[in-house]
Design an enzyme around this catalytic site. Structure first.
Site: not given
Ligand code: ADP
Length: 403
Positions: A7, A90, A179, A240, A383
């Site tokens: 990743n 990823r 996601h 965020r 993941e």
């Protein structure tokens, strides 16, 4: 099968070596501050973790460092690199090119590079990581697994913005969603947990970590999600802001006199839990402050849970039903207070949280009451495991075809 999951972020590179048969993580680690003079590499699991101080000028150097650690005489877990069957990368953005994971050939790599304009911090790093692996392990199959691909099943009415149509055609401006690997993983697990095929279920999956998004999954297909053209959209997050009136951006630039970089920084790094509480983006800190009577920390809790509740409500309506709501990631898996607030008051709609079950700490679990019409589940996300599974399936399909 031994699968290396990579990743690559803009200045970091996380990895896991997964044994898919034993369902075991053999090794994992993280290279940080790639490109900076104080870069380092943490390798190992829990107590066995060690820090390798090493200058890592780029992702190629980081991958080299990872492969050296995996094969180290002292603390390595494999004798040589030929033990790695395949690598899964990823990749944040697959644009409209990819609706599933793919073997990386030159054509696909060009498409991934072309999506860099949509994910300027992430895709170039992924491309660099892929090229480095191709160079060091030219014989090993490389697979790309995208954050966006699961959401490519959204209908056009869900993914279009009501802007001039030409902006979609000419600039690729539409909702992509992110996601996806996490939403797909917890949806699969939820179906197994409920003992029903995913194709027969209507689910809402809530990934609540530093970044947060919901997905509406109707009969195994993502039909809507809260993140949009970028991961800034949708729910209130750690730092965020999620969805806000877009005219606020123009107001900040035209009347307050901020630059676009400053507005970007405010919306991505200074908003959300941090912006409202003024304390932290970490919900644990916000919780302690709220429980000690801090009003802004309490407001941050209320806004966050309200934002999740509101979007769950939207998806129950747009799917015209829901069998289960699944919570995952740092907040979803760990914060009983937030879970309680999200589901508070929904009993008349047949969504009933069980307060005792909600306090249980780990593992896949049901936290709704036995008579709740809609099940509420907590499912820890994984993941890396999902990426390894995709790589394994693609590898086996190719080898079966060849046989
Ligand atoms: P990322 O999106 O970076 O992968 P995670 O899924 O690891 O993030 O979630 C990290 C967030 O989870 C932390 O910032 C924190 O707010 C939250 N979190 C983790 N543990 C707890 C806890 N016990 N109580 C409340 N919040 C928690």
């Amino acid at each position: 099968m031994l699968i290396l999951v990579i990743n690559a972020g803009s200045s970091s590179l996380k990895y896991q070596l997964v044994d898919t048969e034993a369902k075991k993580v053999m090794a994992k680690g993280l290279c940080e501050r790639v490109g900076a003079s104080d870069s380092f590499h943490k390798h190992g699991i829990d107590a066995d973790e060690r820090v390798i101080s090493e200058y890592l000028p780029d992702h190629h150097a980081a991958i080299n460092s990872v492969l050296r650690a995996l094969t180290d005489d002292d603390y390595g877990v494999i004798d040589d690199l030929s033990k790695i069957d395949a690598v899964g990368h990823r990749v944040v953005h697959g644009g409209e090119y990819f609706d599933s994971s793919v073997v990386i050939d030159e054509k696909n790599l060009e498409k991934i590079a072309a999506c860099s304009k949509l994910a300027p911090l992430h895709n170039p790093a992924a491309v660099e990581g892929i090229r480095a692996c191709q160079k060091i392990m030219p014989e090993v199959m490389q697979v790309a697994v995208f954050d966006t691909s699961f959401h490519q099943s959204m209908p056009q009415k869900a993914y279009m913005y009501p802007l001039p149509y030409e902006l979609y055609r000419g600039q690729s401006i539409r909702k992509y969603g992110f996601h996806g690997t996490s939403h797909r993983y917890v949806a699969d697990r939820a179906a197994q947990f409920l003992g029903k095929p995913l194709e027969e279920l209507q689910l809402i999956t809530c990934h609540l970590g530093n970044g947060c998004s919901l997905a509406a999954i109707d009969h195994a297909k993502s039909v809507d999600t809260t993140m949009g053209f970028t991961p800034l959209d949708g729910l209130m997050m750690g730092t965020r802001c999620g969805s806000i009136d877009p005219a606020i951006v123009l107001y900040l630039i035209n009347y307050v006199g901020l630059t676009s970089d400053e507005v970007n920084d405010i919306m991505n790094k200074q908003s959300g839990l941090l912006g409202i509480s003024g304390l932290s983006n970490d919900l644990r800190d916000v919780r302690s402050a709220a429980e000690a009577g801090n009003d802004r920390a309490q407001l941050a809790y209320e806004m966050y849970s309200y934002s999740v509740k509101k979007h769950i409500g939207a998806y129950v309506f747009t799917m015209a039903g829901v069998d289960a709501i699944i919570l995952t990631a740092g907040v979803g898996e760990n914060c009983d207070r937030m879970r309680r607030m999200i589901f508070e008051g929904l009993e008349p709609m047949g969504i009933k949280i069980d307060h005792e079950r909600n306090l249980q700490k780990s593992g896949e679990r049901v936290i709704s009451t036995d008579d709740s019409r809609v099940k509420i589940l907590v499912i820890p996300t994984n993941e890396e495991y999902m990426i390894a599974q995709d790589v394994k399936h693609i590898y086996q399909e190719l080898h079966n075809e060849a046989a």
